[in-house]
Structures are given as structure tokens and as C-alpha cells.
Write a protein that holds these residues in place. Structure first.
Motif, PDB file in Angstrom:
ATOM      1  N   PRO A 114      87.495  23.065  59.309  1.00 27.37           N
ATOM      2  CA  PRO A 114      87.476  23.847  58.063  1.00 27.37           C
ATOM      3  C   PRO A 114      86.086  24.256  57.606  1.00 27.37           C
ATOM      4  O   PRO A 114      85.909  25.338  57.050  1.00 27.37           O
ATOM      5  N   GLY A 115      85.075  23.428  57.828  1.00 25.62           N
ATOM      6  CA  GLY A 115      83.749  23.733  57.336  1.00 25.62           C
ATOM      7  C   GLY A 115      83.028  24.806  58.114  1.00 25.62           C
ATOM      8  O   GLY A 115      81.931  25.226  57.715  1.00 25.62           O
ATOM      9  N   ARG A 116      83.594  25.288  59.203  1.00 28.20           N
ATOM     10  CA  ARG A 116      82.903  26.268  60.042  1.00 28.20           C
ATOM     11  C   ARG A 116      83.431  27.686  59.853  1.00 28.20           C
ATOM     12  O   ARG A 116      83.153  28.567  60.647  1.00 28.20           O
ATOM     13  N   THR A 117      84.229  27.877  58.824  1.00 24.73           N
ATOM     14  CA  THR A 117      84.597  29.216  58.364  1.00 24.73           C
ATOM     15  C   THR A 117      84.080  29.355  56.946  1.00 24.73           C
ATOM     16  O   THR A 117      84.405  28.549  56.077  1.00 24.73           O
ATOM     17  N   ASP A 137      83.722  15.780  56.268  1.00 25.22           N
ATOM     18  CA  ASP A 137      83.155  17.120  56.151  1.00 25.22           C
ATOM     19  C   ASP A 137      83.436  17.728  54.790  1.00 25.22           C
ATOM     20  O   ASP A 137      84.568  17.686  54.298  1.00 25.22           O
ATOM     21  N   ASN A 138      82.409  18.351  54.207  1.00 33.38           N
ATOM     22  CA  ASN A 138      82.611  19.150  53.004  1.00 33.38           C
ATOM     23  C   ASN A 138      83.349  20.436  53.375  1.00 33.38           C
ATOM     24  O   ASN A 138      83.141  20.993  54.448  1.00 33.38           O
ATOM     25  N   PHE A 139      84.206  20.913  52.478  1.00 32.27           N
ATOM     26  CA  PHE A 139      85.004  22.105  52.764  1.00 32.27           C
ATOM     27  C   PHE A 139      85.406  22.744  51.445  1.00 32.27           C
ATOM     28  O   PHE A 139      85.297  22.143  50.367  1.00 32.27           O
ATOM     29  N   TYR A 155      89.263  38.970  56.457  1.00 32.32           N
ATOM     30  CA  TYR A 155      88.849  37.936  57.404  1.00 32.32           C
ATOM     31  C   TYR A 155      88.051  38.549  58.538  1.00 32.32           C
ATOM     32  O   TYR A 155      88.571  39.349  59.318  1.00 32.32           O
ATOM     33  N   LEU A 156      86.778  38.192  58.598  1.00 30.64           N
ATOM     34  CA  LEU A 156      85.917  38.563  59.722  1.00 30.64           C
ATOM     35  C   LEU A 156      86.102  37.515  60.798  1.00 30.64           C
ATOM     36  O   LEU A 156      85.789  36.344  60.606  1.00 30.64           O
ATOM     37  N   SER A 157      86.646  37.911  61.946  1.00 28.32           N
ATOM     38  CA  SER A 157      87.079  36.942  62.950  1.00 28.32           C
ATOM     39  C   SER A 157      86.011  36.575  63.962  1.00 28.32           C
ATOM     40  O   SER A 157      86.302  35.933  64.959  1.00 28.32           O
ATOM     41  N   SER A 158      84.756  36.970  63.728  1.00 29.68           N
ATOM     42  CA  SER A 158      83.670  36.536  64.600  1.00 29.68           C
ATOM     43  C   SER A 158      82.557  35.971  63.728  1.00 29.68           C
ATOM     44  O   SER A 158      82.586  36.079  62.497  1.00 29.68           O
ATOM     45  N   GLY A 159      81.567  35.381  64.354  1.00 28.46           N
ATOM     46  CA  GLY A 159      80.482  34.769  63.606  1.00 28.46           C
ATOM     47  C   GLY A 159      79.714  35.780  62.770  1.00 28.46           C
ATOM     48  O   GLY A 159      79.509  36.918  63.179  1.00 28.46           O
ATOM     49  N   GLY A 160      79.294  35.342  61.588  1.00 25.09           N
ATOM     50  CA  GLY A 160      78.564  36.242  60.714  1.00 25.09           C
ATOM     51  C   GLY A 160      77.321  35.615  60.135  1.00 25.09           C
ATOM     52  O   GLY A 160      76.925  35.938  59.008  1.00 25.09           O
ATOM     53  N   ALA A 161      76.665  34.728  60.902  1.00 21.25           N
ATOM     54  CA  ALA A 161      75.503  34.018  60.371  1.00 21.25           C
ATOM     55  C   ALA A 161      74.358  34.964  60.057  1.00 21.25           C
ATOM     56  O   ALA A 161      73.612  34.755  59.094  1.00 21.25           O
ATOM     57  N   ALA A 162      74.183  36.021  60.847  1.00 15.40           N
ATOM     58  CA  ALA A 162      73.073  36.945  60.610  1.00 15.40           C
ATOM     59  C   ALA A 162      73.272  37.753  59.333  1.00 15.40           C
ATOM     60  O   ALA A 162      72.316  38.336  58.819  1.00 15.40           O
ATOM     61  N   ILE A 163      74.502  37.784  58.823  1.00 13.99           N
ATOM     62  CA  ILE A 163      74.780  38.496  57.584  1.00 13.99           C
ATOM     63  C   ILE A 163      74.873  37.518  56.413  1.00 13.99           C
ATOM     64  O   ILE A 163      74.323  37.761  55.342  1.00 13.99           O
ATOM     65  N   TYR A 164      75.567  36.385  56.637  1.00 10.93           N
ATOM     66  CA  TYR A 164      75.894  35.490  55.530  1.00 10.93           C
ATOM     67  C   TYR A 164      75.230  34.117  55.607  1.00 10.93           C
ATOM     68  O   TYR A 164      75.316  33.343  54.664  1.00 10.93           O
ATOM     69  N   GLY A 165      74.626  33.768  56.722  1.00  6.69           N
ATOM     70  CA  GLY A 165      73.972  32.474  56.825  1.00  6.69           C
ATOM     71  C   GLY A 165      74.883  31.385  57.348  1.00  6.69           C
ATOM     72  O   GLY A 165      75.847  31.628  58.083  1.00  6.69           O
ATOM     73  N   SER A 166      74.597  30.153  56.971  1.00  6.70           N
ATOM     74  CA  SER A 166      75.281  28.976  57.487  1.00  6.70           C
ATOM     75  C   SER A 166      76.780  29.015  57.212  1.00  6.70           C
ATOM     76  O   SER A 166      77.244  29.653  56.266  1.00  6.70           O
ATOM     77  N   ASP A 167      77.542  28.319  58.045  1.00  6.27           N
ATOM     78  CA  ASP A 167      78.993  28.104  57.953  1.00  6.27           C
ATOM     79  C   ASP A 167      79.814  29.242  58.528  1.00  6.27           C
ATOM     80  O   ASP A 167      81.009  29.071  58.768  1.00  6.27           O
ATOM     81  N   ALA A 168      79.220  30.418  58.756  1.00  2.00           N
ATOM     82  CA  ALA A 168      79.991  31.573  59.227  1.00  2.00           C
ATOM     83  C   ALA A 168      80.077  31.574  60.746  1.00  2.00           C
ATOM     84  O   ALA A 168      79.807  32.580  61.396  1.00  2.00           O
ATOM     85  N   ILE A 169      80.457  30.438  61.332  1.00  2.00           N
ATOM     86  CA  ILE A 169      80.517  30.322  62.789  1.00  2.00           C
ATOM     87  C   ILE A 169      81.832  30.852  63.333  1.00  2.00           C
ATOM     88  O   ILE A 169      81.864  31.666  64.254  1.00  2.00           O
ATOM     89  N   ALA A 170      82.949  30.376  62.763  1.00  2.00           N
ATOM     90  CA  ALA A 170      84.256  30.827  63.232  1.00  2.00           C
ATOM     91  C   ALA A 170      84.755  32.020  62.425  1.00  2.00           C
ATOM     92  O   ALA A 170      85.908  32.427  62.567  1.00  2.00           O
ATOM     93  N   GLY A 171      83.900  32.591  61.587  1.00  2.00           N
ATOM     94  CA  GLY A 171      84.282  33.765  60.829  1.00  2.00           C
ATOM     95  C   GLY A 171      84.022  33.605  59.346  1.00  2.00           C
ATOM     96  O   GLY A 171      83.481  32.597  58.880  1.00  2.00           O
TER      97      GLY A 171
END
Length: 942
Positions: A114-117, A137-139, A155-171
Motif C-alpha cells: 500500500p505505501g508504494r502507491t 508500514d505507514n499508508f 490512476y497513473l499506472s506507472s511510476g511518477g517519482a520524477a513528477i511527484y517524488g517519493s511513494d509514486a513507485i507503483a503509480g
């Protein structure tokens, strides 16, 4: 379908692009808009901060509207998100009423946890649940989002770290609230189940009005739900409903006295026979038998367990905008939420192991035998209580508008807080000693703790002639309903909160014009502060409640980020996106700054065909609880691999099979286990890549196919005590499970010896048994997933019989790889062998609706693929449910709807039955025991 087949389909689609380019189906003059109209139609879609007219970009985004949430039969926003086909991992949610987070709602997109979306509300972060998911895990608890207030979910279904930063690994999930409603409406919904139990009542009020310069929207939502229990389902109300075989199909062992190491020729764990008369003294328990062990007093609690716990929720939201002038607007939106829930636990219990010795005062007393006492209490004796009181608020406000004709801006401030309280009735360890033995556990002349085993010493003179009844305490078989146990139990409490504060400044617009068009850009500067605390009561913190521990902790950190994104037209048909971001974390951990980037290409040879590809790096800072958790203790079973391997005379040649044998049949010991935060954890890193096509062969039909790969390295996790036990065994044996040599004197092994602590037990053995395990989070090797998503949408409009809409969404998991330790080999078979994550091979939904005049009907199918069965030797069949929704508008004011959820009363497949209650995999088959459910709704607009 194999992934290579999907690739072939994509190739076929690509070969048709030249034809599509030469024969566009929409005339150019029909799609030309003025520059002004184009600017007005630009919107920001999750996955990019750049305003644009094209909804489809280099990364796929799924949009679920409020209308679709209702039509598809979802009770709330959480269920709509949970039923995304990308949600291919098992999840612990409010159905697990005996879990660490029994009132929470979380999703596990792509199975990464849960924490990776990243979950956003109107583009802003939400507060995390102070009580960590699974105690680790915090969620974000999705229960705090009111369904009434939602306009859509993106729902963005791919990683978005370059746009939103941490936690946006699975979307990224972005819930967008309504801000444009004018008028007043009130709606009511009643829910019941075909077989009874779990009724809900929901009342909504929403309104809005606007003036020349302002607009205001508001809403309230009250949601009350009664409990749904095993006794409400005839296939979940008795222990014999389990597929298990004897000796496990027995009543709960409520009052039990056993010999762990045998006595007088009896085998280990034989029960002392209480006799039927002893059990008759307590109206809640019956004289029962377990084959091979003996008789005891027990009852069948299966029907008392909750499938859905009772809870009440209240939400309120408001949105206000004011046009300061033609260029600047002030906005504020707020959300408040309160939840009260009762999670039904099993009966409160007490247990204690006792070593009877010849002389308790001797320096090295002679051991005679061990006794194990277990007593479970009916609710009249000790309250059976687990309550949750939670509340949260979110306030976002700021200014947005234009700095110049080409440059827009947004200055936003966000304040969020989350309060959490829980209370759980537990029996005191020392209270049980006082009640049943007449001792307080602290007098060395009457009772002595045997090191850290939790075993107490008695001598024969403390016991009656039968050798197990205490001379000084209460009778274990008495019925205590008159306050005799007052003061011996209490409420284990947790009181916590979390907060987040953020300030962001965004600018977007056009940079310069190339031959192919304007370069657009967006830039952001952010400052965030977040923190949490979870304080547990002293009794829980000291480990004085039987079989229970808290998960306390506290910590905070500051976070600064700067990022930029560019949309660059390379030709009339080809454009590139480039994004980069730098995040800097400031706290007491070793996590510092991390850069990420994203590169993407989109090729539009025609207005109805798009080829897209993107690659981006990702990162995730460890959860605050992983870093700052207090030392928490609990007791749990651990397989002693070293003892098992020695007993079977393991050699490097037999190691592989014997380790598997020990995992299945090895004896486990009850050990004290410790967990604690670790400030030395590193950030998770990785990448996300996607490649796909979007095609509209005719105006009414949209098709898309996207292949994705998500990889996380240095993933933060906690290994189980049994895993550490296996690693320790490899060090002591000098070879691992593959038969390869291991240096038992290495620093690696020395560290394992400190985690697995052995100590001589009450019975002499060749190997000192494990009595304590020290666990902490680690950065594991990696986790990677490859798969594909398919979307098909078709609309058919007719003059005589109305409009038809068809939608198909399909997600296929092709491969999952994991590497637990960086020294391990990569396991490429996780998709088919994982037991704990319970990944699906595929998920699919089909929605078909018909609208005619004032009538709309929708039939919605949800299909989840196979999962590993209980035995671990096969996979289960797929599981499909269907929902039917009918909506009718009587006039411009009144409308109503009727929904049937799980139309065919489908249950999880028989092959999916588990031996433990609720007798199916409730991580994978969420709501599998609810059966058919009915929603009746009425809506009136003033």
C-alpha cells in the motif's frame, strides 16, 4: 495469454499506422479549434503538471468517474479503487478484523504494498494512518474520502517519482473532488444482504451556488453499518465448514491443561482430562475432544467472528473559489472525517507455561515436568472489545492564475491531521498468575521466572494432589461473572496522530516555439513537513498483557523538492517529454537527497492513433515508522531450522530437500520477538517503464495496450523470524540451502547469531532452543514485475433504442522477480509460488450499460485470476462476480436506483478453501463471504 502474444498484437496494430495516417476518419475541418478555445480546454491530468488538451500522454492514466463508481455497484471510492485491474496483490483491509489495522482500507496496486502507491486528494498528499499497516508500514486510509464529494478518480499506472517524488513507485491515485455543482440534492441509500447481516444506511446532502466572482460547494455524508458475522453464513458458522481434516476440526481449546513434554508415559502435549462435570460449570463451554491429545473444555467460536465489523462514519467537505480579478483566483477546499468502529475479536484469553521443580529455592532446581495452562473467557467474564476512534481533516488553499499571457501559476498550502485511538480488552500476565496460582510473579521464594522463556517455576507443594490444580488460586473451570476477575484485565490502548504540512509553487506555460510547435513546461518547488506518533499504554509497552504488544513510535522529517517538466514537439507527429526532480529529506536517518528523471516519447501519425513509451527512475524514502518505531515485543512461533537439520543429519547434498522438509513439518517454538525502527535504512530505488499504443479505428471505439515493467531495488521489508532462523542455521551448518559453503565466522553470520538467541530450556536437548528473535527492517535485494494492461471502450448510439456502452479492462502479470537478500539468487517464479502476497495472474472487468430516455442499466463483471491454494501445490480457478445496476429518473427532481452486488451469490472457488477461518484466502478474495448484497438509493434535487 503470454506477454509475447500481446507484443505480437501490438506489432499488428503498429503496421496499420500508415494506413491510419493517410486516411484519417475525422475531417481536419471538424477538429480545428481556435487557439483560445484550445487553451480553455487544456486540463492537468495525473502524470503531468503541464496543461494540455490530450488526455492520453506518454504514461497511461485510468479515469473512473463518480457516475461509473455508482453504475458499477461499488459501495464507495475505496471499492472502486480496489477493483482496478492493476490491483493484483493481496491486501489486508477491514475484513481482517483481528489485524493491526482492522478498521482501515488500503489497496495493493501491482502487489508492491500500500505505501508504494502515492495517494493524492486534488493533487495534494493525504495524512498517513498513524497505526502502520500490518504493524510496519505507514499508508493512506482510503476510508476518509467521502464518495459523495468525488468527481473522479485518476490512476497513473506507472511510476511518477520524477513528477511527484517519493511513494509514486507503483503509480499515483489522485481523487478529484467536485467543485462545479449548483443547487441542492439529498440522497439516501439502504443496503442489505441476501442472507442477512451487514445492513448499511447512508445519507448524503450536497449543495452549491455561485455568483459573478465566487462559487461554493459543500456536502455531508453519514454512513452507518451493522456487523456481519460467521453465524450469518451457513458455510462459515461452524468449524466443520473448514476443509481441514481431524485432528484440527475441533472446538476452540478454551480451558486446557496440558503436558508440553509429556508425563507418566503420556506423549508430548497430552491434555489432562477435566471431566464433563468441570466443563458444565461454565455455560459457554462444552466437554470436547481432540484426537490424539485428549479432552478439554471448549466451544465453537466460528460463528462469532466478524466478516465485516460494525462502524459509523461521518464526512463533510467544502470548496470555495473567489475571482480576485481577471488574472488571479483564491481557492480553498476542506475535508473532515470521523469514524467509530468495533472490530470483533476472538474471546480474550490467558495462558502460561509452568515448570514444576523439586525445590524452588535451590540454585539449580531439579526439573520434574512442565504444565501448560490456557483459559479463554466468555464476554460476561472479560469484555470482548476492540474499538477504533479516528478523525482527520484536510485543508488546501492558495492562489492560482496567470503571471503573464504565456505563464500560469499556482501557490498552494496544505494542512492535514489524523487522530487515532484504539482500545482492546486484554488479560494481564500477572493477573492470571495471581488469579490461578495465588502468586504475583515477583517473589523469588514462591515463584521465579526462568530467564526470558516466560516459563514460571512452581514446586509440588504449590499444587493439589492431582499435580495440576493450584492450592492458592481460583479454579480454572469456574465461571467468573460476578467481578472475581476485576483488576486482572484491562484495556490496551494506543493514542496517536499524524500530520503533513506543505507549501508548493508551480508555474507552467510555453517556453519558445519550434518548427513543430511550442515547447511547454511546468516547474515546481515544494516544502513538506510530516510526522507521526503512536503512544501505547505502559502495561502494553511493558509486555504485561498476554500475547499482545503495541507498535509505538514517533518521528518527523522535513522534505524539500524542486522539479521541472518539458513537452517538446520534435515533429508534427512526434513529441518528447523530459522531467527531472530532486528531493531532499532532512531527518535523523541516513536518507538524504535523491534525483529522479523521466523520458518519454509519443508518436501520433494520425488523430486516432498514438504510440507511447516512457522510462523513469523512481525512489522511495523509508516510512517514518520503519525508521522511528519503538522496540516492540510479542510472542510468535518460529521454526528452528538448525535443530531440524541436525536431527535429520543434513549434508550439503541433502540440504535443499531437508530445508523444504523442515519448512513444512519442522517443529516450531514459541519465541519472544522484537522489532524496532532502524535509522540506517537506505531509500528504495528503481525504475518504471511502459510501452503502448492507443487506437481509435472508428469514432465510437477506443483501444489501448500498454506493457509495463516496474523494478524496485533495496526494497524495505522485515524478514520473518523463521527466515532468520534458516539463515542462522546455514551459518552454523557451514552450508546453505543450495549446498554451497558458508563461513560461520564471517561478520554476516556473527550478526545473525545476535538476531537468533538460544538458551537452554526446561528440557535438556542437543541444541539450545531459540527463545528470542530480534527483527528489524532491512533493505532487501529487489522486486520486479512485468505485465500488460488492455483497455477497450465502445459506444453505440441509436435513434430508437438508446445508447449502449461497453468497456473491458484487463491486466496480466507476466512475471514477478524477487531477491530477498542481495546475496541471494533472484527468484523468477514468485508469481506462481508466492504464499503471502497472493498475486493474481490476471484481473479483468467488463462493463456494459444501456441508457434509454430516463432509464439506465449497467451489468458489471469483475474477474480475478488464480492464486496459490492452501496446500501450495496448485493454483485455484479464476473467480468472477457480477453486479447489476438500474437507475431511473422519475422527473427533474427525483431519481432512484437499485443495485445487486454479486448477482449470482458467487463464492470463492472450492479449490481456494483454506483450513483457517473464513476458510478462503480473504487477502485475495476480499468480501468473498458477503454474498449477494442489495443497494436501494433515492435522490432528490431541489
Amino acid at each position: 495469454m503470454e506477454l509475447k502474444s500481446l507484443v505480437k498484437l501490438m506489432g499488428i496494430a503498429l503496421t496499420g499506422s500508415a494506413l491510419l495516417n493517410s486516411t484519417p476518419l475525422i475531417a481536419a475541418e471538424e477538429i480545428e479549434d481556435s487557439a483560445q478555445e484550445e487553451d480553455e480546454n487544456k486540463v492537468v491530468i495525473t502524470g503531468s503538471r503541464i496543461k494540455r488538451t490530450d488526455v492520453e500522454g506518454v504514461t497511461p492514466v485510468t479515469i473512473i468517474t463518480a457516475e461509473e463508481i455508482e453504475r458499477q455497484g461499488h459501495a464507495n471510492v475505496y471499492e472502486a479503487i480496489r477493483n482496478l485491474t492493476a490491483n493484483t496483490g493481496g491486501v489486508l483491509d477491514e475484513q481482517q478484523t483481528n489485524s493491526f489495522t482492522a478498521a482501515a482500507q488500503a489497496v495493493n496496486l501491482r502487489g508492491f504494498g500500500p505505501g508504494r502507491t502515492l495517494v493524492l486528494l486534488n493533487g495534494n498528499r493525504l495524512p498517513t494512518n498513524p497505526k502502520p499497516y500490518g504493524g510496519e508500514d505507514n499508508f493512506v486510509n482510503l476510508a476518509l474520502i467521502p464518495t459523495t464529494a468525488v468527481d473522479r478518480v485518476e490512476y497513473l499506472s506507472s511510476g511518477g517519482a520524477a513528477i511527484y517524488g517519493s511513494d509514486a513507485i507503483a503509480g499515483v491515485i489522485n481523487v478529484v473532488l467536485r467543485d462545479d455543482y449548483e443547487g441542492t440534492q439529498i440522497s439516501a441509500r439502504y443496503t442489505d444482504t441476501k442472507d442477512g447481516g451487514g445492513e448499511t444506511y447512508r445519507l448524503n446532502l450536497m449543495g452549491g451556488f455561485a455568483g459573478d466572482k465566487y462559487s461554493f460547494n459543500y456536502g455531508f455524508e453519514v454512513d452507518k453499518r451493522t456487523g456481519l458475522f460467521g453465524r450469518d453464513r451457513d458455510w462459515l458458522d461452524e468449524v466443520t465448514d473448514s476443509p481441514a481434516e481431524d485432528p484440527w476440526l475441533v472446538n476452540d481449546r478454551d480451558i486446557l491443561i496440558a503436558y508440553p513434554f509429556g508425563r507418566n508415559g503420556l506423549p508430548n502435549w497430552s491434555y489432562q482430562d477435566p471431566g464433563a462435570a468441570a466443563c458444565d460449570t461454565n455455560p459457554n463451554f462444552d466437554y470436547s475432544n481432540r484426537p490424539g491429545r485428549g479432552n478439554f473444555c471448549g466451544h465453537d467460536s466460528t460463528g462469532d467472528r466478524a466478516l465485516r465489523a460494525p462502524r459509523d462514519r461521518f464526512n463533510a467537505f467544502a470548496n470555495y473559489t473567489y475571482q480576485l480579478n481577471t488574472d488571479h483566483e483564491f481557492f480553498v477546499n476542506a475535508l473532515a472525517w470521523k469514524s467509530d468502529a468495533d472490530a470483533e475479536l476472538y474471546y480474550t484469553g490467558w495462558w502460561q507455561q509452568v515448570s514444576v521443580v523439586q525445590d524452588i529455592t535451590a540454585a539449580n532446581p531439579t526439573w520434574l515436568y512442565d504444565l501448560y495452562y490456557q483459559r479463554t473467557f466468555a464476554p460476561e467474564e472479560v469484555p470482548n472489545e476492540q474499538s477504533f476512534d479516528e478523525s482527520a481533516y484536510v485543508v488546501n488553499f492558495g492562489f492560482e492564475g496567470s503571471l503573464t499571457d504565456e505563464l500560469d501559476y499556482k501557490l498552494a498550502l496544505s494542512l492535514t491531521d489524523y487522530d487515532y485511538k484504539e482500545a482492546i480488552a486484554r488479560f494481564s500476565q500477572n493477573g492470571g498468575l495471581m488469579a490461578f496460582f495465588g502468586v504475583d510473579g515477583n517473589d523469588p521464594n514462591r515463584n521465579r521466572l526462568l530467564d526470558s522463556w516466560g516459563t514460571y517455576l512452581l514446586q509440588p507443594s504449590d499444587l493439589a494432589a492431582d499435580g495440576y490444580t493450584s492450592l492458592n488460586g481460583l479454579n480454572m473451570y469456574n465461571y467468573f461473572n460476578n467481578g472475581e476477575l476485576d483488576g486482572m484485565y484491562g484495556l490496551s490502548t494506543a493514542d496517536g496522530g499524524s500530520y503533513a504540512r506543505s507549501v508548493s509553487f508551480e508555474v507552467s506555460g510555453d517556453v519558445t516555439e519550434l518548427d513543430a510547435g511550442m515547447i511547454s513546461f511546468a516547474a515546481v518547488v515544494e516544502w513538506n513537513e510530516q510526522g507521526y506518533n503512536l503512544d501505547i499504554d505502559p502495561t502494553t509497552d511493558n509486555g504485561e498483557y498476554v500475547g499482545w504488544s503495541g507498535v509505538g513510535g514517533r518521528g518527523d522529517r522535513d522534505h524539500f523538492a524542486v522539479g521541472a517538466e518539458f513537452l517538446i514537439p520534435l515533429t508534427d507527429e512526434l513529441e518528447a517529454t523530459v522531467a527531472a526532480r530532486y528531493d531532499d529529506y532532512q531527518d535523523d536517518s541516513e536518507v538524504g537527497g535523491s534525483p529522479t528523471y523521466q523520458l518519454g516519447l509519443s508518436w501520433r501519425p494520425s488523430d486516432d492513433f498514438l504510440v507511447r513509451a516512457a522510462y523513469g527512475t523512481t525512489f522511495r524514502a523509508p516510512d517514518l515508522h520503519r525508521l522511528f518505531a519503538d522496540n516492540n515485543q510479542f510472542f510468535n512461533n518460529t521454526i528452528d531450522y538448525y535443530a531440524c537439520m541436525l536431527e535429520n543429519n543434513a549434508t550439503p547434498e541433502t540440504a535443499n530437500e531437508l530445508f523444504k522438509e523442515c519448512a513444512q513439518n519442522g517443529d516450531s517454538v514459541n519465541t519472544r520477538q522484537n522489532t524496532q525502527g532502524d535509522l540506517s535504512l537506505e531509500e528504495e530505488t528503481g525504475f518504471s517503464a511502459n510501452f503502448g499504443v492507443v487506437w481509435s479505428p472508428i469514432e465510437e471505439l477506443d483501444l489501448s495496450l500498454d506493457i509495463y515493467r516496474i523494478r524496485i531495488e533495496d526494497m524495505v521489508t522485515t524478514l520473518s523470524a523463521s527466515t532468520y532462523s534458516q539463515l542462522e542455521a546455514e551459518c552454523r551448518l557451514g552450508f546453505d540451502a543450495n549446498g554451497d559453503a558458508v563461513d560461520g565466522n564471517s561478520a554476516y553470520c556473527q550478526e545473525l547469531y545476535t538476531r537468533i538467541q538460544r538458551q537452554a530450556g526446561p528440557v535438556a536437548s542437543e541444541v539450545d532452543p531459540i527463545n528470542e528473535v530480534f527483527l528489524s527492517s532491512i533493505n532487501m535485494g529487489l522486486q520486479e514485475q512485468t505485465g500488460a494492461d488492455v483497455n477497450i471502450n465502445y459506444k453505440l448510439e441509436t435513434q430508437d433504442i438508446g445508447e449502449f456502452n461497453f468497456g473491458v479492462k484487463y491486466s496480466y502479470v507476466d512475471e514477478i522477480k524477487t531477491q530477498v537478500l542481495r546475496t541471494d539468487e533472484v527468484d523468477e517464479d514468485v508469481r506462481d509460488t508466492s504464499y503471502y502476497n497472493n498475486p493474481y495472474r490476471h484481473r479483468a472487468t467488463i462493463s456494459t450499460s444501456w441508457s434509454y430516455n430516463d432509464l439506465t442499466t449497467t451489468l458489471y463483471f469483475n474477474r480475478v485470476g488464480s492464486t496459490r491454494n492452501w496446500a501450495g501445490d496448485d493454483r485455484t480457478p479464476a473467480y468472477t462476480t457480477a453486479n447489476l445496476h438500474v437507475n431511473y429518473r422519475y422527473d427533474k427532481h427525483l431519481s432512484g436506483s437499485f443495485t445487486i452486488v454479486n448477482l449470482t451469490d458467487s463464492r470463492p472457488p472450492e479449490e481456494a478453501k483454506w483450513e483457517s477461518w473464513p476458510f478462503y484466502n480473504d487477502y485475495a478474495y476480499t468480501n468473498g463471504g458477503i454474498g449477494t448484497e442489495y443497494f436501494i438509493s433515492l435522490n432528490y434535487e431541489f
